[in-house]
Design a protein around this motif. Sequence first.
Motif, PDB file in Angstrom:
ATOM      1  N   ILE A 194     102.807 -56.717  -6.309  1.00  0.00           N
ATOM      2  CA  ILE A 194     103.828 -56.914  -5.316  1.00  0.00           C
ATOM      3  C   ILE A 194     104.350 -55.622  -4.711  1.00  0.00           C
ATOM      4  O   ILE A 194     104.616 -55.536  -3.380  1.00  0.00           O
ATOM      5  N   ALA A 195     104.701 -54.586  -5.485  1.00  0.00           N
ATOM      6  CA  ALA A 195     105.195 -53.169  -5.040  1.00  0.00           C
ATOM      7  C   ALA A 195     104.162 -52.604  -4.209  1.00  0.00           C
ATOM      8  O   ALA A 195     104.503 -51.878  -2.973  1.00  0.00           O
ATOM      9  N   GLU A 196     103.021 -52.684  -4.349  1.00  0.00           N
ATOM     10  CA  GLU A 196     101.586 -52.384  -3.429  1.00  0.00           C
ATOM     11  C   GLU A 196     101.663 -52.967  -2.073  1.00  0.00           C
ATOM     12  O   GLU A 196     101.395 -52.279  -1.307  1.00  0.00           O
ATOM     13  N   LEU A 197     101.962 -54.332  -2.369  1.00  0.00           N
ATOM     14  CA  LEU A 197     102.180 -55.007  -1.034  1.00  0.00           C
ATOM     15  C   LEU A 197     103.061 -54.734  -0.141  1.00  0.00           C
ATOM     16  O   LEU A 197     103.083 -54.524   1.223  1.00  0.00           O
ATOM     17  N   ASP A 198     104.239 -54.418  -0.725  1.00  0.00           N
ATOM     18  CA  ASP A 198     105.458 -53.914  -0.021  1.00  0.00           C
ATOM     19  C   ASP A 198     105.354 -52.502   0.520  1.00  0.00           C
ATOM     20  O   ASP A 198     106.323 -52.041   1.027  1.00  0.00           O
ATOM     21  N   GLY A 199     104.422 -51.805   0.227  1.00  0.00           N
ATOM     22  CA  GLY A 199     104.198 -50.461   0.567  1.00  0.00           C
ATOM     23  C   GLY A 199     104.568 -49.292  -0.509  1.00  0.00           C
ATOM     24  O   GLY A 199     104.859 -48.178  -0.121  1.00  0.00           O
ATOM     25  N   PRO A 205      90.434 -76.688  12.296  1.00  0.00           N
ATOM     26  CA  PRO A 205      90.713 -76.342  10.745  1.00  0.00           C
ATOM     27  C   PRO A 205      89.826 -75.438  10.269  1.00  0.00           C
ATOM     28  O   PRO A 205      90.295 -74.561   9.550  1.00  0.00           O
ATOM     29  N   ALA A 206      88.673 -75.269  10.564  1.00  0.00           N
ATOM     30  CA  ALA A 206      87.487 -74.443  10.021  1.00  0.00           C
ATOM     31  C   ALA A 206      88.165 -72.888  10.169  1.00  0.00           C
ATOM     32  O   ALA A 206      88.069 -72.033   9.557  1.00  0.00           O
ATOM     33  N   ALA A 207      88.609 -72.510  11.492  1.00  0.00           N
ATOM     34  CA  ALA A 207      89.190 -71.231  11.927  1.00  0.00           C
ATOM     35  C   ALA A 207      90.410 -70.839  11.211  1.00  0.00           C
ATOM     36  O   ALA A 207      90.523 -69.633  10.514  1.00  0.00           O
ATOM     37  N   ALA A 208      91.202 -71.753  11.038  1.00  0.00           N
ATOM     38  CA  ALA A 208      92.355 -71.724  10.161  1.00  0.00           C
ATOM     39  C   ALA A 208      92.187 -71.298   8.777  1.00  0.00           C
ATOM     40  O   ALA A 208      92.698 -70.503   8.045  1.00  0.00           O
ATOM     41  N   TRP A 209      91.192 -72.054   8.379  1.00  0.00           N
ATOM     42  CA  TRP A 209      90.761 -72.155   6.691  1.00  0.00           C
ATOM     43  C   TRP A 209      90.263 -70.721   6.536  1.00  0.00           C
ATOM     44  O   TRP A 209      90.559 -69.932   5.726  1.00  0.00           O
ATOM     45  N   GLU A 210      89.339 -70.127   7.384  1.00  0.00           N
ATOM     46  CA  GLU A 210      88.668 -68.947   7.285  1.00  0.00           C
ATOM     47  C   GLU A 210      89.674 -67.854   7.532  1.00  0.00           C
ATOM     48  O   GLU A 210      89.709 -66.630   6.783  1.00  0.00           O
ATOM     49  N   ARG A 211      90.506 -68.080   8.440  1.00  0.00           N
ATOM     50  CA  ARG A 211      91.867 -66.985   8.489  1.00  0.00           C
ATOM     51  C   ARG A 211      92.659 -66.690   7.327  1.00  0.00           C
ATOM     52  O   ARG A 211      93.016 -66.134   6.795  1.00  0.00           O
ATOM     53  N   VAL A 212      93.057 -68.000   6.753  1.00  0.00           N
ATOM     54  CA  VAL A 212      93.723 -67.968   5.280  1.00  0.00           C
ATOM     55  C   VAL A 212      92.850 -67.345   4.250  1.00  0.00           C
ATOM     56  O   VAL A 212      93.388 -66.496   3.551  1.00  0.00           O
ATOM     57  N   ARG A 213      91.705 -67.706   4.167  1.00  0.00           N
ATOM     58  CA  ARG A 213      90.937 -67.340   3.236  1.00  0.00           C
ATOM     59  C   ARG A 213      90.886 -65.623   3.045  1.00  0.00           C
ATOM     60  O   ARG A 213      90.994 -64.788   2.312  1.00  0.00           O
ATOM     61  N   THR A 214      90.525 -65.098   4.415  1.00  0.00           N
ATOM     62  CA  THR A 214      90.514 -63.790   4.770  1.00  0.00           C
ATOM     63  C   THR A 214      92.041 -62.868   4.391  1.00  0.00           C
ATOM     64  O   THR A 214      91.976 -61.943   3.700  1.00  0.00           O
ATOM     65  N   PHE A 215      93.082 -63.812   4.681  1.00  0.00           N
ATOM     66  CA  PHE A 215      94.286 -63.074   4.391  1.00  0.00           C
ATOM     67  C   PHE A 215      94.315 -63.089   3.047  1.00  0.00           C
ATOM     68  O   PHE A 215      94.946 -61.891   2.470  1.00  0.00           O
ATOM     69  N   ALA A 216      94.133 -64.163   2.485  1.00  0.00           N
ATOM     70  CA  ALA A 216      94.343 -63.960   0.916  1.00  0.00           C
ATOM     71  C   ALA A 216      93.504 -63.203   0.109  1.00  0.00           C
ATOM     72  O   ALA A 216      93.990 -62.428  -0.812  1.00  0.00           O
ATOM     73  N   LEU A 217      92.369 -62.883   0.656  1.00  0.00           N
ATOM     74  CA  LEU A 217      91.412 -61.895  -0.051  1.00  0.00           C
ATOM     75  C   LEU A 217      91.844 -60.536   0.197  1.00  0.00           C
ATOM     76  O   LEU A 217      91.497 -59.384  -0.600  1.00  0.00           O
ATOM     77  N   GLY A 218      92.661 -60.335   1.313  1.00  0.00           N
ATOM     78  CA  GLY A 218      93.018 -59.083   1.596  1.00  0.00           C
ATOM     79  C   GLY A 218      94.312 -58.486   0.900  1.00  0.00           C
ATOM     80  O   GLY A 218      94.877 -57.522   0.608  1.00  0.00           O
ATOM     81  N   LEU A 219      94.799 -59.565  -0.045  1.00  0.00           N
ATOM     82  CA  LEU A 219      95.997 -59.003  -0.818  1.00  0.00           C
ATOM     83  C   LEU A 219      95.859 -58.106  -2.032  1.00  0.00           C
ATOM     84  O   LEU A 219      94.683 -58.339  -2.439  1.00  0.00           O
ATOM     85  N   PRO A 220      96.519 -57.192  -2.538  1.00  0.00           N
ATOM     86  CA  PRO A 220      96.104 -56.503  -3.540  1.00  0.00           C
ATOM     87  C   PRO A 220      95.963 -57.091  -4.708  1.00  0.00           C
ATOM     88  O   PRO A 220      96.476 -58.053  -5.156  1.00  0.00           O
TER      89      PRO A 220
END
Length: 126
Positions: free
Chosen positions: A120-125, A7-22
């Motif tokens: 959202i437009a930035e996320l979609d490129g 779970p700690a690895a999944a939590w960190e992966r989700v956190r990193t993903f979320a923080l990478g969003l525009p």
Amino acid sequence: MAKAAGPAAAWERVRTFALGLPGAVEEFPWGESVVKVNKKVFVFLGTDDGSYPLGITMKLKDPEAHAHALSSPGAEPAGYGLGKSGWVRVPLAEQRAPAADLLCDWIEESYRVIAPKKLIAELDGG
């Protein structure tokens, strides 16, 4: 594979993903990690200090995603009345907890519900 890491690895992966969003930023109201866009929370990450079981809470408006998230082991509508608005809490330490890839899909869905159209437009490129 991410599940085997725990779970700690999944939590960190989700956190990193979320923080990478525009436009995403992490804040710590109530001593818990949340990720916001445009000053609005799109994912509650709780704490990773062992004081509570690891879990994430996100807003899912898509009926299929919402139902799928609620079918996860131990998942429930979020407390404090947030469940009525589509917020779902998914624990990460349960056996057969969702894989990190699926959690990231749900985080993106939550982001899209909360974020302004420009981001959202930035996320979609665009």
